[in-house]
Design a protein around this motif. Structure first.
Motif, short mmCIF file in Angstrom:
data_model
loop_
_atom_site.label_atom_id
_atom_site.label_comp_id
_atom_site.label_asym_id
_atom_site.label_seq_id
_atom_site.Cartn_x
_atom_site.Cartn_y
_atom_site.Cartn_z
N LEU A 31 0.78 -1.17 0.24
CA LEU A 31 -0.12 0.00 -0.13
C LEU A 31 0.86 1.30 0.03
CD1 LEU A 31 -2.93 0.69 0.13
CD2 LEU A 31 -2.92 0.86 2.36
N ALA A 32 1.95 1.42 0.77
CA ALA A 32 2.88 2.37 0.68
C ALA A 32 3.48 2.67 -0.72
CB ALA A 32 3.96 2.18 1.83
N LEU A 33 3.87 1.39 -1.45
CA LEU A 33 4.43 1.55 -2.47
C LEU A 33 3.60 2.22 -3.46
CD1 LEU A 33 6.99 0.71 -4.16
CD2 LEU A 33 6.05 -1.75 -4.71
N ILE A 34 2.25 1.77 -3.45
CA ILE A 34 1.24 2.33 -4.29
C ILE A 34 1.00 3.86 -3.98
CG2 ILE A 34 -1.07 2.43 -4.74
CD1 ILE A 34 -1.41 -0.54 -4.27
N GLY A 35 1.08 4.37 -2.74
CA GLY A 35 1.23 5.80 -2.61
C GLY A 35 2.50 6.37 -2.85
N PHE A 36 3.61 5.79 -3.22
CA PHE A 36 4.56 6.43 -3.80
C PHE A 36 4.36 6.78 -5.22
CE2 PHE A 36 7.25 4.89 -0.02
CZ PHE A 36 7.49 6.36 0.58
N TYR A 37 3.76 5.44 -5.85
CA TYR A 37 3.55 5.66 -7.11
C TYR A 37 2.56 6.77 -7.45
CZ TYR A 37 6.44 1.88 -8.91
OH TYR A 37 7.69 1.49 -9.38
N MET A 38 1.57 6.90 -6.78
CA MET A 38 0.60 8.03 -6.79
C MET A 38 1.26 9.32 -6.75
SD MET A 38 -2.67 7.08 -7.05
CE MET A 38 -3.48 8.58 -6.43
N LEU A 75 -2.00 14.68 -4.25
CA LEU A 75 -0.77 14.35 -3.39
C LEU A 75 -1.26 14.09 -1.87
CD1 LEU A 75 2.03 14.96 -2.77
CD2 LEU A 75 1.80 17.43 -2.32
N THR A 76 -2.37 14.52 -1.46
CA THR A 76 -2.83 14.21 -0.26
C THR A 76 -3.36 12.79 -0.14
OG1 THR A 76 -4.00 16.40 0.13
CG2 THR A 76 -5.12 14.49 1.50
N LEU A 77 -3.89 11.97 -1.27
CA LEU A 77 -4.22 10.64 -1.53
C LEU A 77 -2.96 9.94 -1.17
CD1 LEU A 77 -6.32 8.60 -1.98
CD2 LEU A 77 -5.98 8.81 -4.28
N SER A 78 -1.90 10.37 -2.04
CA SER A 78 -0.71 9.50 -2.04
C SER A 78 -0.02 9.54 -0.63
CB SER A 78 0.43 9.92 -3.07
OG SER A 78 0.84 11.34 -2.70
N ASN A 79 -0.22 10.67 0.02
CA ASN A 79 0.48 10.56 1.44
C ASN A 79 -0.35 9.61 2.28
OD1 ASN A 79 2.44 12.46 0.82
ND2 ASN A 79 1.11 14.18 1.27
N ILE A 80 -1.59 9.57 1.97
CA ILE A 80 -2.46 8.94 3.10
C ILE A 80 -1.89 7.40 2.68
CG2 ILE A 80 -4.81 8.02 3.39
CD1 ILE A 80 -5.68 10.92 2.85
N LEU A 81 -1.95 6.81 1.51
CA LEU A 81 -1.64 5.61 1.23
C LEU A 81 -0.25 5.20 1.63
CD1 LEU A 81 -2.99 5.35 -2.70
CD2 LEU A 81 -4.00 4.45 -0.57
N VAL A 82 0.64 6.15 1.63
CA VAL A 82 2.09 5.71 2.30
C VAL A 82 1.91 5.46 3.73
CG1 VAL A 82 4.41 6.77 2.77
CG2 VAL A 82 3.34 6.92 0.44
N VAL A 83 1.19 6.44 4.55
CA VAL A 83 0.97 6.23 5.85
C VAL A 83 0.25 5.09 6.21
CG1 VAL A 83 0.12 7.31 7.95
CG2 VAL A 83 1.47 8.91 6.29
N LEU A 84 -0.82 4.74 5.49
CA LEU A 84 -1.49 3.64 5.81
C LEU A 84 -0.61 2.35 5.49
CD1 LEU A 84 -5.30 4.65 4.66
CD2 LEU A 84 -4.09 4.44 7.19
N GLY A 85 -0.04 2.29 4.55
CA GLY A 85 0.64 1.22 4.16
C GLY A 85 1.97 1.06 5.24
N PHE A 86 2.63 2.17 5.73
CA PHE A 86 3.47 1.64 6.93
C PHE A 86 2.85 1.50 8.21
CE2 PHE A 86 6.39 3.71 3.64
CZ PHE A 86 7.47 2.60 3.86
N ARG A 87 1.76 1.90 8.39
CA ARG A 87 1.01 1.54 9.68
C ARG A 87 0.59 0.10 9.75
NH1 ARG A 87 -4.52 1.30 11.13
NH2 ARG A 87 -4.90 1.92 13.17
#
Length: 109
Positions: A31-38, A75-87
């Motif tokens: 999920l974090a990787l998807i966020g980085f790609y977002m 950008l907000t969506l990508s940040n949320i995905l990165v945080v949720l992925g690492f969480r």
């Protein structure tokens, strides 16, 4: 002196390298990787939005609120995905450690 537009374009190469190594390592939470790609989606949306703002409104993207807000959403969506992925990864690791705890120091000797 280098322009901000040229610097922006050049900054994509290190980021693409980061994504390549991160993907190849297979150690990042999915999920974090998807966020980085977002983040690339954010860049892909921001560039045409900036051009549109300049052509239609004669303003920079930052001065056209509805366009700027729409672009920043990605950008907000990508940040949320990165945080949720690492969480999710931290919670999963804690759960695994509570199920099979490490041997105590005395057992290691």
């Amino acid at each position: 002196m280098i322009s901000k537009d040229a610097l922006f374009a050049l900054s994509l190469f290190p980021y693409l390298g980061f994504l390549w190594f991160l993907t190849r390592s297979k150690q990042a939470p999915r999920l974090a990787l998807i966020g980085f790609y977002m983040t690339l989606v954010f860049v892909g949306v921001t560039i045409p939005a900036g051009i549109y703002a300049k052509i239609v409104y004669g303003e920079s993207l930052a001065n056209v609120d509805w366009l700027h807000g729409g672009a920043e959403f990605f950008l907000t969506l990508s940040n949320i995905l990165v945080v949720l992925g690492f969480r999710q990864a931290v919670i999963e690791k804690a759960r695994r450690e509570s199920v099979s705890p490490e041997p105590s120091r005395q057992e290691k000797v």
